[in-house]
Every structure is written in C-alpha cells, then in structure tokens.
Scaffold this motif. Sequence first.
Motif, short mmCIF file in Angstrom:
data_model
loop_
_atom_site.label_atom_id
_atom_site.label_comp_id
_atom_site.label_asym_id
_atom_site.label_seq_id
_atom_site.Cartn_x
_atom_site.Cartn_y
_atom_site.Cartn_z
N PHE A 192 0.82 -1.22 0.00
CA PHE A 192 0.00 0.00 0.00
C PHE A 192 0.85 1.27 0.00
O PHE A 192 0.34 2.34 0.30
N PHE A 193 2.11 1.14 -0.37
CA PHE A 193 2.99 2.30 -0.43
C PHE A 193 2.46 3.30 -1.46
O PHE A 193 2.34 3.00 -2.65
N GLY A 194 2.06 4.49 -0.99
CA GLY A 194 1.57 5.51 -1.91
C GLY A 194 0.24 5.20 -2.56
O GLY A 194 -0.10 5.81 -3.57
N ARG A 195 -0.57 4.32 -1.99
CA ARG A 195 -1.85 3.93 -2.59
C ARG A 195 -2.94 4.95 -2.27
O ARG A 195 -3.28 5.14 -1.11
N ASN A 196 -3.48 5.62 -3.26
CA ASN A 196 -4.61 6.54 -3.14
C ASN A 196 -4.43 7.62 -2.07
O ASN A 196 -5.34 7.87 -1.27
N PRO A 197 -3.27 8.31 -2.04
CA PRO A 197 -3.14 9.42 -1.08
C PRO A 197 -3.74 10.69 -1.66
O PRO A 197 -4.08 10.75 -2.84
N LEU A 198 -3.88 11.72 -0.82
CA LEU A 198 -4.25 13.02 -1.34
C LEU A 198 -3.34 13.41 -2.49
O LEU A 198 -2.15 13.11 -2.46
N PRO A 199 -3.87 14.00 -3.55
CA PRO A 199 -5.21 14.58 -3.69
C PRO A 199 -6.33 13.58 -3.96
O PRO A 199 -7.47 13.99 -4.17
N GLU A 200 -6.04 12.26 -3.96
CA GLU A 200 -7.10 11.27 -4.12
C GLU A 200 -7.80 11.05 -2.79
O GLU A 200 -7.17 11.07 -1.73
N TYR A 201 -9.10 10.80 -2.85
CA TYR A 201 -9.86 10.44 -1.66
C TYR A 201 -10.20 8.96 -1.62
O TYR A 201 -10.68 8.45 -0.61
N GLY A 202 -9.97 8.27 -2.72
CA GLY A 202 -10.25 6.85 -2.79
C GLY A 202 -10.36 6.41 -4.24
O GLY A 202 -10.38 7.24 -5.16
N PRO A 203 -10.42 5.11 -4.47
CA PRO A 203 -10.51 4.59 -5.84
C PRO A 203 -11.82 5.01 -6.50
O PRO A 203 -12.88 4.93 -5.89
N LEU A 204 -11.72 5.48 -7.73
CA LEU A 204 -12.88 5.87 -8.53
C LEU A 204 -13.72 6.95 -7.86
O LEU A 204 -14.93 7.05 -8.05
N ALA A 205 -13.03 7.78 -7.05
CA ALA A 205 -13.71 8.88 -6.35
C ALA A 205 -13.15 10.21 -6.85
O ALA A 205 -12.02 10.29 -7.33
N PRO A 206 -13.92 11.30 -6.73
CA PRO A 206 -13.40 12.62 -7.11
C PRO A 206 -12.24 13.02 -6.21
O PRO A 206 -12.13 12.59 -5.06
N ARG A 207 -11.36 13.87 -6.74
CA ARG A 207 -10.13 14.25 -6.07
C ARG A 207 -10.25 15.62 -5.40
O ARG A 207 -11.18 16.38 -5.67
N GLU A 208 -9.28 15.93 -4.55
CA GLU A 208 -9.27 17.21 -3.86
C GLU A 208 -9.19 18.37 -4.84
O GLU A 208 -9.79 19.42 -4.62
N ASP A 209 -8.46 18.22 -5.95
CA ASP A 209 -8.36 19.32 -6.90
C ASP A 209 -9.70 19.60 -7.59
O ASP A 209 -9.89 20.68 -8.16
N GLU A 210 -10.64 18.66 -7.53
CA GLU A 210 -12.00 18.91 -8.02
C GLU A 210 -12.90 19.43 -6.90
O GLU A 210 -13.72 20.34 -7.11
#
Length: 249
Positions: free
Chosen positions: A20-38
């Motif tokens: 899980f090294f670097g898996r879905n960190p910010l700006p991601e909120y999760g898999p197939l989810a909208p990101r912080e930049d959105e």
Amino acid sequence: MRNESLVLNKKSWDEVAPRFFGRNPLPEYGPLAPREDELNLLGDVSGMKVLDIGCGSGHSLQYMDRRSTAELWGVDLSKTQIETAKELLKDSKAPVHLFESPMEENPGIPFTYFDIVYSIYALGWTSDLRQTLTNVHDYLKPGGIFVFSWEHPLHSRASWEGEELHFNKSYHEEGAYDHEAWHAPAIMQQYRVSTYINTLIECGFEIEKIIEDVSLTEEDRERHVNRWYSFEKAKMIPTTLIIKCVKKG
C-alpha cells in the motif's frame, strides 16, 4: 475485543504495508472517487497545522507539505508505516511529528491545536468510532476542519456478478467484519452512513458536505479492471464516502 482487533490489525499492517505504499493518497480520496483538486474541501492549506489520522506511508502529508503547510503531524497503528513515512518526509519543508499509535488513543497530540485534521481511507479501521471522533474534535481548534474518506458502506455489502449487482449482506448490519478483499487476518468496522453522521454530530461537529460521487473516466476504467473497486460496479453504487465537517466555535 478492542485490544484483540488492535493487535491483529497492527500485525497485519506491518506485513502488508509495502503493498500500500503511496496507494490513493491526497489529492485522491479513494478509488474511482473525485479528487481534492476537483472538490477543494481543504481550501488553501498554506500556513496550516495539519494532522493525518492513519497516515500510512506519508504520501498525503507529503502532498500537504508541497502546499506549504506550517506543521505536519501523523498517527498510524503500524510501525512499518511510520518508519516508511519518516523516510519519505525526511526532507520536508515543514516540521514533522509522527506517532506509532492506535487512532483511538492520544499518544501526545496537543488539544485545540490543528486547523485541519483529515483521514484518507483509514477511519473504518478504528475499533471505537466515537472515541476516535472525540479525539479528532479535541485536536482541532474551534472552526477547524475535519475531512475523511472511507469505503462507502454499500460497496462491501454488494458484489458485481456478470451483469448484475447482488447484495450479500443487510445494510443495517454494523460492527466488526472480515473484508473480502483483504488478504491477511484483520478486522474492520462497518457502519451505515447515518451512524457516521450522527456520531459526528454527537461529538460536536457540524456537517458541511457529504460526497458519494464517482469518477468514471477511461483512465479509471483501465486502472481498476478486475479489481475490488471495479468500473462496472462503480456505475451502480459509489465506492467512497467523503464527509467534510467543522468543529463548532
């Protein structure tokens, strides 16, 4: 049961951390989810003191550092994750404070100190949701922001089989469970959306936004083919629940 869960989960995370090294960190909120930049839930974080609950390998804190936060704090149950985060963040511009600790306990984190507390795909690991949210409330300044994401409560209760969605478990069932996609002995907690909302309110938070949207780009389709978080399933039910709330002033 709480102590047994913590011991088991700590052992599991120490073993699987490299996966899980670097898996879905910010700006991601999760898999197939909208990101912080959105979504822009965190706003301008420059000069802010931030705390990451379940900081993992430290990549979300690294993202915050690149956005000029004043201080970086993180807590994680796994010794392996904390050691990895320390290495990743050794050249950060902001001071770094990391604690190997369950999120249910306070290992020395100051009260009424943080502008932002966040948790990316970690809150479902808590063995005591109310205590964890009480801790978060204590850590925040009045008016401080708490944002968290976790697998949507509907997602693990259903499976995509052929061209159909099948429900395997009642939505009303809550509590500890073995996650189908987790390949090591571990115990997660499953709650309804209403439980998250009501517990946040009872702990003194004001809900600002609840997000259940999905991101279904062609890139997302390719990244998640034949995975637990599949493109086809996400077209029917959300993968991720994201909630933004504020500590009342």
